[in-house]
Scaffold this motif. Structure first.
Motif, PDB file in Angstrom:
ATOM      1  N   GLY A  56       0.836  -1.115   0.172  1.00  0.00           N
ATOM      2  CA  GLY A  56      -0.114  -0.173  -0.227  1.00  0.00           C
ATOM      3  C   GLY A  56       0.960   1.181   0.073  1.00  0.00           C
ATOM      4  N   TYR A  57       0.168   2.377   0.141  1.00  0.00           N
ATOM      5  CA  TYR A  57       0.673   3.650   0.189  1.00  0.00           C
ATOM      6  C   TYR A  57      -0.090   4.883   1.183  1.00  0.00           C
ATOM      7  N   VAL A  58       0.663   5.626   1.674  1.00  0.00           N
ATOM      8  CA  VAL A  58       0.110   6.641   2.386  1.00  0.00           C
ATOM      9  C   VAL A  58       0.245   8.110   1.390  1.00  0.00           C
ATOM     10  N   MET A  59      -0.848   8.640   1.852  1.00  0.00           N
ATOM     11  CA  MET A  59      -0.933   9.954   1.243  1.00  0.00           C
ATOM     12  C   MET A  59      -1.134  11.295   2.005  1.00  0.00           C
ATOM     13  N   ASN A  60      -0.203  12.042   2.061  1.00  0.00           N
ATOM     14  CA  ASN A  60      -0.337  13.334   2.843  1.00  0.00           C
ATOM     15  C   ASN A  60      -1.422  14.283   2.081  1.00  0.00           C
ATOM     16  N   PRO A  61      -1.561  15.556   2.944  1.00  0.00           N
ATOM     17  CA  PRO A  61      -2.609  16.479   2.654  1.00  0.00           C
ATOM     18  C   PRO A  61      -2.149  16.912   1.189  1.00  0.00           C
ATOM     19  N   LEU A  62      -1.243  16.931   0.934  1.00  0.00           N
ATOM     20  CA  LEU A  62      -0.945  17.473  -0.796  1.00  0.00           C
ATOM     21  C   LEU A  62      -1.014  16.677  -1.624  1.00  0.00           C
ATOM     22  N   SER A  63      -1.443  15.418  -1.415  1.00  0.00           N
ATOM     23  CA  SER A  63      -1.757  14.042  -2.187  1.00  0.00           C
ATOM     24  C   SER A  63      -0.244  13.598  -2.599  1.00  0.00           C
ATOM     25  N   GLN A  64       0.778  13.776  -1.605  1.00  0.00           N
ATOM     26  CA  GLN A  64       2.200  13.262  -2.201  1.00  0.00           C
ATOM     27  C   GLN A  64       1.969  11.962  -1.625  1.00  0.00           C
ATOM     28  N   GLN A  65       2.315  10.836  -2.452  1.00  0.00           N
ATOM     29  CA  GLN A  65       2.288   9.364  -1.917  1.00  0.00           C
ATOM     30  C   GLN A  65       3.585   8.812  -1.480  1.00  0.00           C
ATOM     31  N   THR A  66       3.591   8.007  -0.576  1.00  0.00           N
ATOM     32  CA  THR A  66       4.911   7.347  -0.071  1.00  0.00           C
ATOM     33  C   THR A  66       4.299   5.658   0.090  1.00  0.00           C
ATOM     34  N   ARG A  67       4.917   4.946  -0.715  1.00  0.00           N
ATOM     35  CA  ARG A  67       4.805   3.395  -0.457  1.00  0.00           C
ATOM     36  C   ARG A  67       5.284   3.055   0.857  1.00  0.00           C
TER      37      ARG A  67
ATOM     38  N   THR B 219       4.548  -1.559   9.470  1.00  0.00           N
ATOM     39  CA  THR B 219       5.357  -0.518   8.487  1.00  0.00           C
ATOM     40  C   THR B 219       5.466   0.907   9.371  1.00  0.00           C
ATOM     41  N   GLN B 220       6.246   1.512   8.983  1.00  0.00           N
ATOM     42  CA  GLN B 220       6.337   2.934   9.427  1.00  0.00           C
ATOM     43  C   GLN B 220       6.523   3.803   8.389  1.00  0.00           C
ATOM     44  N   THR B 221       5.951   5.101   8.663  1.00  0.00           N
ATOM     45  CA  THR B 221       6.212   6.469   7.629  1.00  0.00           C
ATOM     46  C   THR B 221       6.324   7.803   8.379  1.00  0.00           C
ATOM     47  N   ARG B 222       6.683   8.615   7.784  1.00  0.00           N
ATOM     48  CA  ARG B 222       6.772   9.951   8.220  1.00  0.00           C
ATOM     49  C   ARG B 222       5.844  10.865   8.198  1.00  0.00           C
ATOM     50  N   PHE B 223       5.714  11.909   9.126  1.00  0.00           N
ATOM     51  CA  PHE B 223       4.646  12.696   8.983  1.00  0.00           C
ATOM     52  C   PHE B 223       5.004  14.018   9.605  1.00  0.00           C
ATOM     53  N   THR B 224       4.511  15.310   9.369  1.00  0.00           N
ATOM     54  CA  THR B 224       4.815  16.449  10.078  1.00  0.00           C
ATOM     55  C   THR B 224       3.662  16.627  11.246  1.00  0.00           C
ATOM     56  N   ASN B 225       3.759  17.501  11.966  1.00  0.00           N
ATOM     57  CA  ASN B 225       2.861  17.643  13.104  1.00  0.00           C
ATOM     58  C   ASN B 225       1.706  18.093  12.696  1.00  0.00           C
ATOM     59  N   LEU B 226       0.606  17.622  13.448  1.00  0.00           N
ATOM     60  CA  LEU B 226      -0.849  18.147  12.924  1.00  0.00           C
ATOM     61  C   LEU B 226      -1.137  17.706  11.485  1.00  0.00           C
ATOM     62  N   GLU B 227      -0.440  16.443  11.264  1.00  0.00           N
ATOM     63  CA  GLU B 227      -0.734  16.007   9.678  1.00  0.00           C
ATOM     64  C   GLU B 227      -1.793  14.875   9.614  1.00  0.00           C
ATOM     65  N   THR B 228      -2.758  14.804   8.850  1.00  0.00           N
ATOM     66  CA  THR B 228      -3.651  14.107   8.695  1.00  0.00           C
ATOM     67  C   THR B 228      -3.201  13.040   7.572  1.00  0.00           C
ATOM     68  N   LEU B 229      -2.949  11.867   7.578  1.00  0.00           N
ATOM     69  CA  LEU B 229      -2.475  10.991   6.490  1.00  0.00           C
ATOM     70  C   LEU B 229      -3.546  10.173   6.125  1.00  0.00           C
ATOM     71  N   ARG B 230      -3.496   9.811   4.869  1.00  0.00           N
ATOM     72  CA  ARG B 230      -4.772   8.861   4.426  1.00  0.00           C
ATOM     73  C   ARG B 230      -3.794   7.536   3.865  1.00  0.00           C
ATOM     74  N   PHE B 231      -4.461   6.342   4.466  1.00  0.00           N
ATOM     75  CA  PHE B 231      -3.655   5.243   4.141  1.00  0.00           C
ATOM     76  C   PHE B 231      -4.514   4.113   3.093  1.00  0.00           C
ATOM     77  N   PHE B 232      -4.172   3.656   2.219  1.00  0.00           N
ATOM     78  CA  PHE B 232      -4.474   2.841   1.229  1.00  0.00           C
ATOM     79  C   PHE B 232      -3.583   1.441   1.016  1.00  0.00           C
ATOM     80  N   ILE B 233      -4.373   0.493   1.722  1.00  0.00           N
ATOM     81  CA  ILE B 233      -3.740  -0.721   2.033  1.00  0.00           C
ATOM     82  C   ILE B 233      -4.508  -1.973   1.057  1.00  0.00           C
ATOM     83  N   THR B 234      -3.671  -2.607   0.487  1.00  0.00           N
ATOM     84  CA  THR B 234      -4.255  -3.590  -0.374  1.00  0.00           C
ATOM     85  C   THR B 234      -3.795  -5.031   0.124  1.00  0.00           C
TER      86      THR B 234
END
Length: 147
Positions: free
Chosen positions: A86-97, A113-128
């Motif tokens: 899967g991948y994660v998408m930040n509020p700017l629609s940037q995707q990280t596998r 798994t682990q992924t980076r974020f910035t403070n007060l950021e909502t991440l959207r997860f898309f997992i297959t």
């Protein structure tokens, strides 16, 4: 009893971090014949020795994602070995596998798994999640704060 073992990593994570098991934010969703349990949290909640044991890092801007899959059609809901990607998408629609690591402990099987974020950021997860001919997508979002 096997179902409790399957969530052992989540409970152990929060119990060793000083939280009661009832306070963690684990969620589940029925996808086809599976009951998928998932939890995303700040990696600073992991104790250092626990992070080391599972090959995880700790940082105030690093999220940890834990997924486990049960066969909801069977009486004891046994853990399933599946392919998770899967991948994660930040509020700017940037995707990280996301690169998942399978962990097997007795009857429990979970994927980390682990992924980076910035403070007060909502991440959207898309997992297959796949197993044989069965495939489903788990989608959810989570807001993270730097500790």
């Amino acid at each position: 009893m096997k179902n409790l073992m399957l969530l052992g990593f989540i409970v152990l994570t929060f119990a060793t971090a000083g939280f009661a098991p009832s306070s963690y934010a684990e969620q589940s969703k029925r996808l086809g014949s599976w009951e998928v349990h998932y939890n995303a949290f700040n990696s600073t909640l992991l104790r250092a020795e626990m992070a080391s044991q599972y090959g995880l890092s700790r940082s105030e801007t690093l999220a940890t994602l834990n997924i486990s899959v049960l066969d909801a059609t069977l009486p004891n809901k046994p853990a399933q070995r599946v392919e998770v990607s899967g991948y994660v998408m930040n509020p700017l629609s940037q995707q990280t596998r996301l690169d998942f690591k399978e962990v097997v402990e007795g009857d429990a099987v979970y994927y980390l798994t682990q992924t980076r974020f910035t403070n007060l950021e909502t991440l959207r997860f898309f997992i297959t999640i796949k197993q044989g001919n069965e495939s489903h997508e788990l989608r959810f979002h989570k807001e993270f704060w730097a500790n």
